[in-house]
Design a protein around this motif. Structure first.
Motif, PDB file in Angstrom:
ATOM      1  N   ARG A 271       0.816  -1.219   0.000  1.00 20.33           N
ATOM      2  CA  ARG A 271       0.000   0.000   0.000  1.00 20.33           C
ATOM      3  C   ARG A 271       0.848   1.267   0.000  1.00 20.33           C
ATOM      4  N   ILE A 272       2.029   1.246   0.612  1.00 19.12           N
ATOM      5  CA  ILE A 272       2.792   2.497   0.765  1.00 19.12           C
ATOM      6  C   ILE A 272       3.820   2.726  -0.343  1.00 19.12           C
ATOM      7  N   ASN A 273       4.248   1.682  -1.015  1.00 20.60           N
ATOM      8  CA  ASN A 273       5.242   1.852  -2.075  1.00 20.60           C
ATOM      9  C   ASN A 273       4.585   2.305  -3.374  1.00 20.60           C
ATOM     10  N   THR A 274       5.192   3.292  -4.024  1.00 25.10           N
ATOM     11  CA  THR A 274       4.722   3.915  -5.270  1.00 25.10           C
ATOM     12  C   THR A 274       3.363   4.591  -5.112  1.00 25.10           C
ATOM     13  N   THR A 275       2.966   4.912  -3.890  1.00 27.96           N
ATOM     14  CA  THR A 275       1.698   5.584  -3.616  1.00 27.96           C
ATOM     15  C   THR A 275       1.962   7.025  -3.186  1.00 27.96           C
ATOM     16  N   GLY A 276       1.229   7.966  -3.770  1.00 25.82           N
ATOM     17  CA  GLY A 276       1.348   9.367  -3.360  1.00 25.82           C
ATOM     18  C   GLY A 276       2.694   9.973  -3.692  1.00 25.82           C
ATOM     19  N   ILE A 277       3.138   9.824  -4.939  1.00 26.56           N
ATOM     20  CA  ILE A 277       4.483  10.269  -5.318  1.00 26.56           C
ATOM     21  C   ILE A 277       4.533  11.781  -5.567  1.00 26.56           C
TER      22      ILE A 277
END
Length: 505
Positions: free
Chosen positions: A340-346
């Motif tokens: 969920r946290i990787n590549t999210t909200g870049i």
């Protein structure tokens, strides 16, 4: 105030563009001032950081009060100026011609169009309300097209948070665009502090934000002390720096517990919350309250930290360090959380530079902005610490920066306690009536907090401008969510941990 270049308002855009050098020198702040009481007009201040020289450079442009009150917008060449210019237009009526989004920012539809609170002629007790058809119509920015629909969220939320309205443009679950409308509970603190002495204004400064009491107070006191030309004793500097790092540790722990709340990761939420409570209780033992209020005063500090409290700090932080190690292990081992946290909200590096972002938001995108390194204040020049950065600019990067910064702050606290054990200098110097203007800056958990203070001939505040760390980072949130799915918005939002109260000053 040093390094002020007074220019014609017609030259402001060209001068600002040259001074910025394509983002090499970040825009620290932009604000207005009403100088009509001194027989002048209005003034525009544009402040740039010059980190390689550890100083600020200020451009000051006069706008005649009897003129058309317009100037050429800086936003087309300096995207970071967008919010500042909209706020100046609301507060002073100075119009940035050519601004790509000239909608009101602070003053919503309930205010009359000709109401400008920070003009000297405006009574601080004024509470005007627009009549039907007399207010500003603020249209939300949305995407249009077949299969696109809007999702409105707020301004009133289910949780115990302050109001903010978010308008999503969706194609299925994918967020194409986000527009945010904030400043719903503007308190008018800058206007309230006009006419007060620095000592009278101090309790207000401490309450600008509950999470950043030390950071706001230190920035304010720096400005006042520079105006007065006083040197703060070494022991006071040690205690100030120590309180700042304890406040940072407390907030980073809290944020590490809040981010997993965006995906319902209950064990991590509980451990983060329990550890933050441990730190809040330490803060209460240090200052007599849970927010470290009353610790910093103009000229120094109002409290000492003796041997028993020094030992208390060491023991509490040792427990916090163990809990944070457990928390980091939870994050690393939970595969669903990592997904969920990787590549999210870049937020990409260039975006961080263009918006002059600060703190965790900037450093997670490899923009190494840190006022502790870039300016000489407190004990930071004599401390060993690294400016933590990450490259990916996503939720994972912002979480990783906090965890690593926690470790750096732990090491700094240890150094500061060693210094405190052998230093016997006074806690405070007295400040007599001071006249002039200057700025202060400090690095909160969210990033740098900037304040400008101008004191009149009686030593009272003529103008104070407060720019919290959240202010330059909020505009990055609508960019960060683009292309992600709407269930990820709470996670992305919490990874920035932006403050509403700091805006509604």
């Amino acid at each position: 105030m040093e390094n002020v270049k007074e220019i014609k308002v017609a030259d402001l855009r060209a001068e600002a563009g040259a001074l910025s050098e394509g983002g090499k020198h970040p825009l620290a702040a932009m604000f207005g001032r009403d100088e009509t009481a001194q027989g002048k007009g209005y003034a525009l201040y544009v402040v740039f950081e010059i980190p390689e020289e550890k100083r600020m450079q200020v451009l000051k442009a006069a706008v005649p009060a009897d003129g058309d009150l317009c100037y050429e917008s800086l936003t087309p060449i300096l995207p970071a100026a967008a919010w500042y210019e909209r706020e100046i237009q609301d507060m002073f009526g100075l119009v940035p011609v050519g601004h790509p989004d000239p909608r009101p920012l602070v003053l919503h539809e309930t205010f009359p169009k000709d109401f400008h609170p920070l003009r000297k002629q405006t009574d601080r007790a004024a509470s005007p309300r627009a009549k039907a058809g007399e207010g500003s119509e603020i249209r939300m920015s949305v995407a249009h097209g077949e299969g696109i629909y809007e999702v409105p969220v707020g301004p009133i939320h289910a949780g115990i948070i302050e109001p903010g309205h978010f308008r999503f443009s969706q194609a299925g679950e994918s967020m194409l665009q986000l527009d945010a409308k904030l400043f719903f509970t503007h308190r008018g603190l800058e206007k309230i502090m006009e006419g007060k002495t620095p000592q009278e204004a101090l309790p207000i400064v401490e309450r600008i934000c509950g999470a950043c009491s030390i950071a706001n107070t230190w920035s304010f006191c720096q400005a006042v002390e520079k105006i007065a030309g006083v040197t703060v004793p070494q022991r006071a500097q040690i205690i100030r720096t120590l309180l700042m790092e304890i406040e940072r540790i407390t907030n980073h722990i809290g944020d590490c517990g809040n981010i997993p709340a965006g995906v319902g990761f209950a064990p991590a939420i509980s451990l983060g919350g329990r550890t933050k409570e441990m730190m809040m209780r330490l803060q209460e033992r240090l200052a007599g309250n849970r927010f470290l209020r009353g610790g910093i005063v103009p000229g120094g500090v109002a409290m000492d930290i003796g041997a028993s409290l020094q030992q208390d700090i060491r023991e509490t932080l040792a427990k916090a360090e163990k809990n944070m190690a457990d928390l980091a292990k939870m994050f690393a081992e939970q595969e669903n959380f990592q997904n969920r946290i990787n590549t999210t909200g870049i937020v990409r590096h260039q975006t961080a530079v263009d918006l002059a972002m600060v703190g965790v938001g900037a450093r997670a995108s490899s923009f190494a902005h840190d006022s502790r390194r870039d300016f000489d204040y407190g004990c930071y020049p004599g401390l060993e610490f690294a400016v933590v950065t990450q490259k990916s600019g996503d939720v994972a990067a912002r979480l990783a920066v906090r965890i690593e910064e926690f470790q750096e702050s732990q090491r700094m606290v240890s150094q500061l306690l060693d210094m405190l054990a052998v230093d016997e200098t006074p806690l405070r110097v007295e400040i007599t009536k001071a006249v002039g203007e200057d700025w202060g800056i400090s690095e909160s958990a969210r990033g740098s907090n900037f304040q400008y203070v101008a004191l009149d001939s009686d030593g009272r505040i003529d103008r104070i401008f407060v720019r919290s760390a959240s202010y330059p980072n909020w505009p990055a949130l609508p960019i960060a969510v683009q292309g992600d799915i709407i269930p990820d918005f709470p996670l992305i939002n919490k990874s920035f941990e932006l403050c509403y109260a700091c805006l509604d000053r």
